[in-house]
Scaffold this motif. Sequence first.
Motif, PDB file in Angstrom:
ATOM      1  N   LEU A 164     -27.911 -49.356  33.036  1.00 13.17           N
ATOM      2  CA  LEU A 164     -27.004 -49.440  34.179  1.00 13.17           C
ATOM      3  C   LEU A 164     -26.377 -50.833  34.256  1.00 13.17           C
ATOM      4  CD1 LEU A 164     -25.731 -47.777  36.441  1.00 13.17           C
ATOM      5  CD2 LEU A 164     -27.439 -48.706  37.980  1.00 13.17           C
ATOM      6  N   GLN A 180     -32.278 -51.041  40.267  1.00 14.87           N
ATOM      7  CA  GLN A 180     -32.670 -49.823  39.558  1.00 14.87           C
ATOM      8  C   GLN A 180     -31.644 -49.434  38.489  1.00 14.87           C
ATOM      9  OE1 GLN A 180     -34.188 -46.376  41.893  1.00 14.87           O
ATOM     10  NE2 GLN A 180     -33.933 -47.682  43.668  1.00 14.87           N
ATOM     11  N   TYR A 220     -13.688 -45.511  46.105  1.00 19.11           N
ATOM     12  CA  TYR A 220     -13.287 -46.361  44.970  1.00 19.11           C
ATOM     13  C   TYR A 220     -12.784 -45.530  43.798  1.00 19.11           C
ATOM     14  CZ  TYR A 220     -15.501 -50.275  47.344  1.00 19.11           C
ATOM     15  OH  TYR A 220     -15.819 -51.244  48.257  1.00 19.11           O
ATOM     16  N   ILE A 243     -24.132 -43.619  31.265  1.00 22.72           N
ATOM     17  CA  ILE A 243     -25.167 -43.729  32.300  1.00 22.72           C
ATOM     18  C   ILE A 243     -24.710 -43.085  33.613  1.00 22.72           C
ATOM     19  CG2 ILE A 243     -24.474 -46.026  33.151  1.00 22.72           C
ATOM     20  CD1 ILE A 243     -28.131 -45.043  32.700  1.00 22.72           C
ATOM     21  N   ARG A 248     -27.715 -58.786  50.418  1.00 21.16           N
ATOM     22  CA  ARG A 248     -28.771 -58.000  51.063  1.00 21.16           C
ATOM     23  C   ARG A 248     -30.161 -58.315  50.518  1.00 21.16           C
ATOM     24  NH1 ARG A 248     -26.856 -53.273  53.472  1.00 21.16           N
ATOM     25  NH2 ARG A 248     -24.771 -53.665  54.296  1.00 21.16           N
ATOM     26  N   ILE A 301     -15.227 -53.301  44.108  1.00 27.96           N
ATOM     27  CA  ILE A 301     -16.412 -52.771  43.410  1.00 27.96           C
ATOM     28  C   ILE A 301     -17.268 -52.015  44.429  1.00 27.96           C
ATOM     29  CG2 ILE A 301     -18.455 -53.414  42.047  1.00 27.96           C
ATOM     30  CD1 ILE A 301     -17.034 -56.113  41.440  1.00 27.96           C
ATOM     31  N   PRO A 302     -17.657 -50.793  44.114  1.00 29.90           N
ATOM     32  CA  PRO A 302     -18.546 -50.068  45.044  1.00 29.90           C
ATOM     33  C   PRO A 302     -19.810 -50.901  45.305  1.00 29.90           C
ATOM     34  CG  PRO A 302     -17.838 -48.615  43.234  1.00 29.90           C
ATOM     35  CD  PRO A 302     -17.361 -49.999  42.901  1.00 29.90           C
ATOM     36  N   ASN A 303     -20.337 -50.815  46.505  1.00 30.02           N
ATOM     37  CA  ASN A 303     -21.474 -51.656  46.891  1.00 30.02           C
ATOM     38  C   ASN A 303     -22.641 -51.600  45.907  1.00 30.02           C
ATOM     39  OD1 ASN A 303     -20.310 -52.659  49.207  1.00 30.02           O
ATOM     40  ND2 ASN A 303     -21.074 -50.982  50.494  1.00 30.02           N
ATOM     41  N   ILE A 304     -23.013 -50.394  45.500  1.00 28.96           N
ATOM     42  CA  ILE A 304     -24.215 -50.255  44.661  1.00 28.96           C
ATOM     43  C   ILE A 304     -24.007 -50.907  43.293  1.00 28.96           C
ATOM     44  CG2 ILE A 304     -23.609 -47.973  43.699  1.00 28.96           C
ATOM     45  CD1 ILE A 304     -27.147 -48.824  44.782  1.00 28.96           C
ATOM     46  N   MET A 305     -22.747 -51.091  42.888  1.00 29.31           N
ATOM     47  CA  MET A 305     -22.447 -51.703  41.604  1.00 29.31           C
ATOM     48  C   MET A 305     -22.169 -53.199  41.745  1.00 29.31           C
ATOM     49  SD  MET A 305     -22.827 -49.024  39.848  1.00 29.31           S
ATOM     50  CE  MET A 305     -22.335 -49.531  38.206  1.00 29.31           C
ATOM     51  N   PHE A 332     -14.217 -50.189  31.149  1.00 28.70           N
ATOM     52  CA  PHE A 332     -13.742 -51.051  32.230  1.00 28.70           C
ATOM     53  C   PHE A 332     -12.668 -52.047  31.812  1.00 28.70           C
ATOM     54  CE2 PHE A 332     -17.798 -49.334  33.283  1.00 28.70           C
ATOM     55  CZ  PHE A 332     -17.637 -48.934  34.592  1.00 28.70           C
ATOM     56  N   TYR A 336     -30.295 -53.821  49.241  1.00 27.98           N
ATOM     57  CA  TYR A 336     -29.121 -53.062  49.686  1.00 27.98           C
ATOM     58  C   TYR A 336     -29.504 -51.603  49.876  1.00 27.98           C
ATOM     59  CZ  TYR A 336     -24.995 -50.188  49.421  1.00 27.98           C
ATOM     60  OH  TYR A 336     -24.072 -49.203  49.679  1.00 27.98           O
ATOM     61  N   ASN A 337     -30.228 -51.073  48.904  1.00 28.83           N
ATOM     62  CA  ASN A 337     -30.805 -49.734  49.100  1.00 28.83           C
ATOM     63  C   ASN A 337     -32.306 -49.795  48.782  1.00 28.83           C
ATOM     64  OD1 ASN A 337     -30.368 -49.990  46.307  1.00 28.83           O
ATOM     65  ND2 ASN A 337     -30.249 -47.764  46.033  1.00 28.83           N
ATOM     66  N   TYR A 358     -18.288 -53.960  35.193  1.00 28.87           N
ATOM     67  CA  TYR A 358     -17.668 -53.626  36.489  1.00 28.87           C
ATOM     68  C   TYR A 358     -17.390 -54.902  37.278  1.00 28.87           C
ATOM     69  CZ  TYR A 358     -16.755 -49.476  39.413  1.00 28.87           C
ATOM     70  OH  TYR A 358     -16.169 -48.431  40.080  1.00 28.87           O
ATOM     71  N   SER A 387     -28.018 -43.734  46.784  1.00 32.32           N
ATOM     72  CA  SER A 387     -26.852 -44.637  46.814  1.00 32.32           C
ATOM     73  C   SER A 387     -26.119 -44.669  45.476  1.00 32.32           C
ATOM     74  CB  SER A 387     -27.280 -46.055  47.187  1.00 32.32           C
ATOM     75  OG  SER A 387     -27.750 -46.079  48.516  1.00 32.32           O
ATOM     76  N   GLU A 441     -18.259 -45.234  49.307  1.00 29.94           N
ATOM     77  CA  GLU A 441     -18.463 -45.495  47.880  1.00 29.94           C
ATOM     78  C   GLU A 441     -17.543 -44.608  47.043  1.00 29.94           C
ATOM     79  OE1 GLU A 441     -20.014 -48.466  47.855  1.00 29.94           O
ATOM     80  OE2 GLU A 441     -21.775 -47.941  46.637  1.00 29.94           O
ATOM     81  N   GLN A 495     -32.302 -42.631  38.015  1.00 27.77           N
ATOM     82  CA  GLN A 495     -32.622 -43.834  38.788  1.00 27.77           C
ATOM     83  C   GLN A 495     -31.434 -44.264  39.669  1.00 27.77           C
ATOM     84  OE1 GLN A 495     -34.643 -47.217  36.774  1.00 27.77           O
ATOM     85  NE2 GLN A 495     -34.635 -45.925  34.963  1.00 27.77           N
ATOM     86  N   GLY A 496     -31.733 -45.125  40.619  1.00 26.63           N
ATOM     87  CA  GLY A 496     -30.664 -45.749  41.396  1.00 26.63           C
ATOM     88  C   GLY A 496     -30.625 -45.338  42.850  1.00 26.63           C
TER      89      GLY A 496
END
Lengths: 359, 359
Positions: free
Chosen positions: A80, A75, B114, B222, A231, A219-223, A115, A235-236, A87, B79, B111, B75-76
Amino acid sequence: METNRHNFSSGPSILPDEVLQKAAQAVLNFNDSGLSLIEISHRDPAFVDIINSARSQALELLNLQDKGYSALFLQGGASLEFVRVAYNLLSKNGTAGYINTGSWSNNALNEASYFGKIVEVASSKDKKYNYIPKNIEIPSNLDYLHITSNNTIYGTQFKEFPQTDIPLVCDMSSDIFSRVLDFTKFDLIYACAQKNAGTSGVNLVVVKNELLERIKKPIPNIMNYRKHIERESMYNTPSVFSVYVSYLTLNWLKDSGGVEAMERKNRAKAHLMYSEIDRNNLFFGNASVEDRSVMNATFFLKDEKLATQFNTLCLKEGIYGINGHRTAGGYRASIYNAMPITSVQLLVQVMQYFEAHFG
Amino acid sequence: METNRHNFSSGPSILPDEVLQKAAQAVLNFNDSGLSLIEISHRDPAFVDIINSARSQALELLNLQDKGYSALFLQGGASLEFVRVAYNLLSKNGTAGYINTGSWSNNALNEASYFGKIVEVASSKDKKYNYIPKNIEIPSNLDYLHITSNNTIYGTQFKEFPQTDIPLVCDMSSDIFSRVLDFTKFDLIYACAQKNAGTSGVNLVVVKNELLERIKKPIPNIMNYRKHIERESMYNTPSVFSVYVSYLTLNWLKDSGGVEAMERKNRAKAHLMYSEIDRNNLFFGNASVEDRSVMNATFFLKDEKLATQFNTLCLKEGIYGINGHRTAGGYRASIYNAMPITSVQLLVQVMQYFEAHFG
C-alpha cells in the motif's frame, strides 16, 4: 516456549521469545485490566500510550528523534505504501525515478506508474537481479528517487546509497533496524513490520515533515501522510495487535543494545552463512559477492536432484522456511535481528553433514 | 479467563472468551508446530487453509455460497474501502450516490469524491443523524448506491433497504452477521472486523463477481478487487493474526447457531436495553424509535451534572466502554454478537440503582 524449531522464514518471520510471551499474555489479559488487548478501544489511554511509545522508539532507534521526522504505523503492507508514496509525492506533470533491483522494486514502480511519469533510473534485471547497480546517473528533475534497500527475494542489499539532492524514498521492509546508517539521508522510509519490526498487519512509515509541506494535490485522507501525522497515526482504527507486537519488538531491540548491537550480530551470522555457502561443494550463491544481503542469504544446489535429500534433512532438524521465493527457487536463509546465531550454526552443520553424506 | 468486566466498547470490541484463548495459544504455539502463528510464512499451507476457510465461512454465514460472490480479507480498515469502492466502481464521467446517515457515511462520501462525481441521495444530517431517511428517490444514472447499514455513533440502523436496480454497496462494519437479510440484494458488502467479525487490522469484503466484470479503468493492484480475488486474498501478505481472529470468531458464530441465533439474542439484548432507557427517569434516547440500532444503543442523561456519579458507578461495576463517541457525547452501549445478555442485565441494574439513588 522452548522449541527446537529454527525459523528462517523470510516474513512473517522469527520473533523474540519474550515478544511472543508478552503478546499472548496481552491477548488474554492486557496490563492486568481483565480485558484483552484486542477487545479494548484503540482510544483507551493504555493503547494510545503504546502506539505513541512505539512511534518514538522507532525514531530513536533510527537516531531521527528531534530531527523533523514523524513515524506512523499504518495498515496495508509495503504494497500500500507503493501507492501512497506516489499519491503523495508525485506531482502533476512530475516524474519519479525508481531503481529496479528486484520484484518488490518492480512492483513499487508499476504501482506508482498509475500516478504519473516514472523513469527506471537503473536496473539489475539484465542479470536476474543478482547485483546492485553502481555509479547511477540520477536525472535532476525527479520529484523523488525510490530505492529498495534490501532485496529479500534475490539476496542483494545496497551498501552505499546514491548521493543526491533529490528526495530519497526507501523501502526498508527487510533490513530496517538491522544496521547503522545515516538515516537523515532519507526523506521517507517505509517498511512492513513482519521482518525486523514485528508481525504482519502494520507498516512503519518514517517521513521528513518538510517533504510533505510542498504537496498541493488533493489526496483522500486515508492515503494522505499529512492527515495521518495530524491525527497521530490514529486517523482510523489501527491494527491494534500488530502495533503492540511492533512496540514489544522495538523495546526488545532497544534492550538488546539497539541497532548497533544488531548490526554486529547480523554481520557475524551473515559471515558464518556465506562462508559455508562458499566453502560447501554442493552449494553456490549467485548474488554478487559485494552486494550480498546481510538479511537474506540465497543459495542453490549445484545438483538439483539432491533437493529432496536436503529438504528432508532440514525438516528433520527443525529448520523451517528455508525454501527460496517461488519466483527464484533454491534456498534462502533469512537471518533477521531475532534469529540467534545458534540457528545459523545448526544450518551450517546440516549443510556440512549433507556434503559429507551426499557429496 | 474469568473476569467481572463488561465490555460495551464500540470497536475494537468484546470477543468470545474461547476466541481469546485460542488466539493467545496460537501466538505461543500454532497447531502444535513449535512455531508461533505470527512468525510463520503466510504461504504456509496451515495459514492458507485458515484464510480460505474464513473466506468460505463468511459467505456461508451470509448465505452467499455458490451465488457468484467472493470474500476477501484485506487491510486498511473500512476507511480504505471507502477509497477502494470508488476507485473500482466509479467510472469515468460516472456518478455515485451516497445516503448520508452519519459520520462514517459522510467520510465514505468525502473519500469517494476524489474519484468522480458524487450525489448525496438522502441525508439525516438535518436532525443530527438521529433517524434513517425513508422513501428515498434514487436517480437512475448511478454507478452505485452506497449505504451504511448501521450507524455506530448515532445508534440508528436501516431496517428496510432501498429497492433499486442500481448496484447496492453497503458498509456493514457494525452490524454484519448480526441479523438475517437477503444478502443477494447487495452487490458489495464491506466491514471492518473489529465489531462482529474479529479484531482490528483486517476488513471483510464480499463482492458479486459480476459487478467487477464491467470495470475498464486502470487500477493499481493493491486497490483492485479483481486482483485480490485472482490472488485468493493473498496478493500481498495478509494481516495474519487478525485473519486468524476472524476465522475463530466466524467459527464461534457458526457453532453458536449462526446469524439466525445471533439475531434472536441481539433482539433480546436490545429490547432489554431500550426498555430501560425509555423507562428510566434519568435517561433518554434520541435516536428515532423505529430506526434504533440493535447493535449500538445511544442514550443521554437528562441532567448532565450527574455524569460523574454515573461514570463512577459504571467503573465500580466493571462496565467498560460505555461513553458515547467523542463527537456525539452521552452514552453508548454496544451490544454486539459476543456480548452476553448478563452484561446488559447488569447495566440495566446499574441504571436502575442510579435512578433510585440519584433520581
